[in-house]
Design a protein around this motif. Structure first.
Motif, PDB file in Angstrom:
ATOM      1  N   ARG A   1       2.354   9.333   6.971  1.00  0.00           N
ATOM      2  CA  ARG A   1       1.114   9.185   6.181  1.00  0.00           C
ATOM      3  C   ARG A   1       0.792  10.464   5.427  1.00  0.00           C
TER       4      ARG A   1
ATOM      5  N   ASN B   1       4.193   4.105  10.090  1.00  0.00           N
ATOM      6  CA  ASN B   1       2.783   4.373  10.401  1.00  0.00           C
ATOM      7  C   ASN B   1       2.553   5.668  11.156  1.00  0.00           C
TER       8      ASN B   1
ATOM      9  N   SER C   1      -4.692   5.330  -2.753  1.00  0.00           N
ATOM     10  CA  SER C   1      -5.436   6.486  -3.249  1.00  0.00           C
ATOM     11  C   SER C   1      -5.930   6.246  -4.670  1.00  0.00           C
TER      12      SER C   1
ATOM     13  N   ARG D   1       3.130  10.640   2.448  1.00  0.00           N
ATOM     14  CA  ARG D   1       2.738   9.689   1.394  1.00  0.00           C
ATOM     15  C   ARG D   1       1.451  10.147   0.689  1.00  0.00           C
ATOM     16  N   ASP D   2       0.599  10.852   1.399  1.00  0.00           N
ATOM     17  CA  ASP D   2      -0.643  11.356   0.794  1.00  0.00           C
ATOM     18  C   ASP D   2      -0.396  12.531  -0.143  1.00  0.00           C
TER      19      ASP D   2
ATOM     20  N   THR E   1       4.544   5.989  -1.837  1.00  0.00           N
ATOM     21  CA  THR E   1       3.421   6.924  -1.793  1.00  0.00           C
ATOM     22  C   THR E   1       2.225   6.153  -1.239  1.00  0.00           C
ATOM     23  N   ASN E   2       1.091   6.799  -1.150  1.00  0.00           N
ATOM     24  CA  ASN E   2      -0.129   6.093  -0.734  1.00  0.00           C
ATOM     25  C   ASN E   2      -0.762   5.489  -1.979  1.00  0.00           C
TER      26      ASN E   2
ATOM     27  N   ARG F   1       0.820  -1.226   0.000  1.00  0.00           N
ATOM     28  CA  ARG F   1       0.000   0.000   0.000  1.00  0.00           C
ATOM     29  C   ARG F   1       0.849   1.269   0.000  1.00  0.00           C
ATOM     30  N   SER F   2       2.131   1.114   0.390  1.00  0.00           N
ATOM     31  CA  SER F   2       2.956   2.317   0.510  1.00  0.00           C
ATOM     32  C   SER F   2       4.296   2.245  -0.227  1.00  0.00           C
TER      33      SER F   2
END
Length: 203
Positions: free
Chosen positions: A136, A131, A93, A139-140, A89-90, A67-68
């Motif tokens: 976060r 985390n 999304s 990454r967003d 990254t995220n 996921r990342s």
């Protein structure tokens, strides 16, 4: 590996180069506890290509890692070792959101002897893939392109500053050769291709 030594000093001595640049002396006292022992000295804790490979394997095996973070091979080195590239990254999304994110490109270990750079890079990767709320948020809002070891051949073969071809890769950025300086050439290509897709905020 552990820190040892006493009475450590680093100072300018009486010798000079032909251009009057001074030489320096490093002195320290070290007591060996065992007779006929084999000891290795290093100015910083070692960090090998195998250490990096083990760390990346463990990182990608963590729950929900995909996921990342994703890993690919940016290029092969002069003797055929893989030069890994991480994209962070995220990924959960929407694609349109990811496409709007700016990029940050980070690289390390262009000089093989600078092992502290690999420890700093590992800490950075741990953070950016972690985390925490800050990780976060980053990454967003960004896509990170991370090249953790630019000079893998030099690291594997025990070079201090140069590549396996005997050249300082950090002096090849203006006009890197695809064959002799593959990781520098590939990093410049990475920057060009990334810039075509999104703004590159920092390298």
């Amino acid at each position: 590996w552990r820190r040892v030594g006493e009475r450590i000093a680093y100072y300018e001595n009486e010798y000079e180069t032909e251009t009057a640049v001074p030489y320096y002396t490093l002195t320290f006292t070290l007591t060996f506890p065992y007779e006929n022992d084999v000891c290795y000295l290093a100015h910083c804790f070692p960090y090998s290509y195998s250490d990096l490979s083990t760390f990346l394997t463990e990182l990608l095996a963590r729950p929900n890692a995909s996921r990342s973070v994703q890993m690919s091979t940016m290029c092969s080195t002069l003797v055929g070792n893989k030069c890994p590239l991480l994209t962070v990254t995220n990924f959960a999304s929407a694609l349109a959101q990811i496409e709007r994110r700016r990029a940050i490109v980070v690289s390390a270990r262009v000089h093989p002897g600078e092992t502290c750079a690999s420890w700093a890079m590992q800490g950075f990767i741990e953070f950016i893939c972690g985390n925490t709320a800050r990780a976060r948020i980053l990454r967003d809002n960004f896509v990170f392109k991370v090249v953790p070891m630019l000079n893998a051949d030099g690291v594997i073969n025990g070079q201090y500053r140069c590549s396996i071809s005997g050249q300082d890769l950090n002096r090849q950025w203006m006009n890197p050769d695809r064959v002799l300086h593959p990781s520098i050439h590939a990093t410049k290509q990475l920057l060009r291709l990334t810039k075509q897709a999104r703004d590159v905020s920092i390298y």
